[in-house]
Design a protein around this motif. Structure first.
Motif, short mmCIF file in Angstrom:
data_model
loop_
_atom_site.label_atom_id
_atom_site.label_comp_id
_atom_site.label_asym_id
_atom_site.label_seq_id
_atom_site.Cartn_x
_atom_site.Cartn_y
_atom_site.Cartn_z
N SER A 19 0.83 -1.20 0.00
CA SER A 19 0.00 0.00 0.00
C SER A 19 0.87 1.26 0.00
O SER A 19 0.63 2.20 -0.75
N ALA A 22 2.46 1.73 -3.41
CA ALA A 22 1.56 2.25 -4.42
C ALA A 22 1.16 3.69 -4.14
O ALA A 22 0.81 4.44 -5.05
N SER A 23 1.23 4.12 -2.89
CA SER A 23 0.81 5.47 -2.54
C SER A 23 1.72 6.54 -3.13
O SER A 23 1.34 7.70 -3.19
N HIS A 25 2.28 6.96 -6.04
CA HIS A 25 1.71 7.36 -7.31
C HIS A 25 0.58 8.37 -7.12
O HIS A 25 -0.08 8.72 -8.09
N LEU A 30 -2.24 6.25 -11.87
CA LEU A 30 -1.66 5.00 -11.40
C LEU A 30 -1.59 4.02 -12.56
O LEU A 30 -2.61 3.63 -13.13
N ILE A 32 -1.16 0.54 -13.28
CA ILE A 32 -1.17 -0.75 -12.59
C ILE A 32 -0.21 -1.75 -13.22
O ILE A 32 0.56 -2.41 -12.49
N VAL A 35 3.33 -0.95 -12.02
CA VAL A 35 3.55 -1.25 -10.61
C VAL A 35 3.69 -2.75 -10.39
O VAL A 35 4.57 -3.22 -9.65
N VAL A 36 2.83 -3.53 -11.06
CA VAL A 36 2.87 -4.99 -10.90
C VAL A 36 4.18 -5.55 -11.42
O VAL A 36 4.84 -6.35 -10.74
N SER A 283 -2.37 -6.72 -8.34
CA SER A 283 -3.36 -5.94 -9.08
C SER A 283 -4.52 -5.54 -8.16
O SER A 283 -4.99 -4.39 -8.21
N THR A 285 -4.33 -5.13 -5.01
CA THR A 285 -3.81 -4.11 -4.10
C THR A 285 -3.85 -2.73 -4.75
O THR A 285 -4.22 -1.74 -4.12
N CYS A 286 -3.49 -2.67 -6.03
CA CYS A 286 -3.50 -1.39 -6.74
C CYS A 286 -4.92 -0.87 -6.96
O CYS A 286 -5.13 0.34 -7.05
N LEU A 290 -6.70 2.94 -6.97
CA LEU A 290 -7.44 3.39 -8.15
C LEU A 290 -8.84 3.84 -7.76
O LEU A 290 -9.36 4.83 -8.27
#
Length: 346
Positions: A19, A22-23, A25, A30, A32, A35-36, A283, A285-286, A290
């Motif tokens: 988390s 990803a934050s 971004h 974002l 995805i 990130v993945v 995914s 998690t992202c 989103l």
């Protein structure tokens, strides 16, 4: 309800590093897939979390040999020597810039995140099996059967040894392959389980790395073809089919092609299943972030949906971790058994 509260709290703490990562971004769109893929790829540091542009990571030793000067360099990702750089187009691998402006891949023996994860798994396996061996040394045959953790390990060993290896290869030849196949099973199983832990020292995508599954499949390929008997090679180059199929030669070509497709199937099956599981978890998690970028209503709804799906996918991946280790070992044993066909004729 109390149990559900603890499960919810654990899931939030477990996915906190993802988390926070990803934050970073926030304030921009974002991406995805980016990130993945970033989390699935191997790296020269062990990233733990990111928050407001600041990264918490453990640097790993980089060991590279220059193709230009022939010198060895020992450093970390923060102190890369002049002339070397991380090529983002090649998944962040280290490249060297030559005098003519071209870029080449130097000899790279760095201790990456996947290598560290393998060492951690090896340490876990040594602790597990040495402790079990110590228990057996301190107990005689007249003592009770092992219980608890030692009993669970013995159950797994006997299941793979008796029901998979012995049944697939045959009583005449199975003993010399049992150590290798048991090692493969427990290595894949423990690696898969440790990879599901989203915080250090877990989370590395080892069995989702094609290089790792290629090496495991190569070991099975060598075990099949280096120790296969004459009946195995006869069935490849002179199978029991009508003579015109051997004269073309159609069937020998198909059989020889099968020698390479069997380990290839082992490699792709393990790689694809484990990488897909990690990708789906990342995914979902992202999706949380989103949803928040689309508004509070979407954020709350997608938060609940994502947490439920994350719990389900992690429970499913626990099953997949065992199934993939079992399937790889079983198919390896079957292929090895086919290389010793005399026990079938008996």
């Amino acid at each position: 309800m109390k149990q559900l509260k603890y499960i919810f709290l654990f899931s939030m703490l477990a996915f906190l590093p993802l988390s926070l990562s990803a934050s970073e971004h926030n304030g921009e769109e974002l991406n995805i897939p980016e990130v993945v893929l970033e989390h699935l790829a191997d790296s020269y540091e062990w990233h733990i979390a990111s928050y407001e542009g600041k990264h918490l990571s453990i640097p790993l030793p980089i060991i590279i040999r220059s193709k230009l000067t022939g010198e060895w360099h020992f450093c970390t990702h923060h102190s890369l020597p002049d002339g070397f750089f991380f090529n983002q187009e090649a998944h962040g691998k280290i490249y060297e810039r030559m005098d003519d402006g071209s870029i080449v891949r130097p000899l790279d023996l760095s201790i990456t995140r996947n290598v560290m994860q393998i060492w951690i798994v090896v340490a876990i396996l040594l602790v597990v099996f040495l402790s079990c061996a110590r228990w057996y040394k301190s107990h005689t045959e007249k003592d009770d059967a092992p219980k608890g953790f030692v009993g669970a390990v013995e159950m797994l060993v006997m299941m793979i040894h008796d029901d998979v290896i012995k049944e697939s290869i045959g009583e005449k030849h199975y003993k010399k392959y049992a150590p290798y196949l048991l090692t493969v099973f427990f290595f894949i199983l423990v690696t898969n389980l440790v990879g599901l832990i989203p915080i250090f020292p877990g989370g590395a995508n080892v069995t989702g790395n094609i290089n790792i599954t290629f090496f495991l499949a190569l070991c099975t390929f060598l075990a099949i073809n280096l120790f296969g008997n004459k009946e195995y090679w006869k069935e490849i180059f002179w199978p029991d089919v009508p003579i015109f199929l051997k004269a073309i030669p159609l069937m020998p070509a198909i059989e020889l092609f099968g020698v390479f497709t069997k380990p290839f199937a082992l490699m792709i099956r393990l790689f694809a299943n484990m990488m897909a599981g990690h990708a789906v978890i990342l995914s979902f998690t992202c999706v949380i972030f989103l949803g928040w970028s689309m508004g509070v209503g979407y954020g709350l709804g997608l938060n609940i949906f994502s947490i439920i799906m994350l719990l389900f996918m992690n429970a499913l991946e626990l099953l997949v971790a065992f199934v993939q280790a079992y399937v790889f070992t079983m198919l390896s044993a079957v292929f090895i058994g086919l290389a010793h066909q005399d026990h079938h004729q008996e």
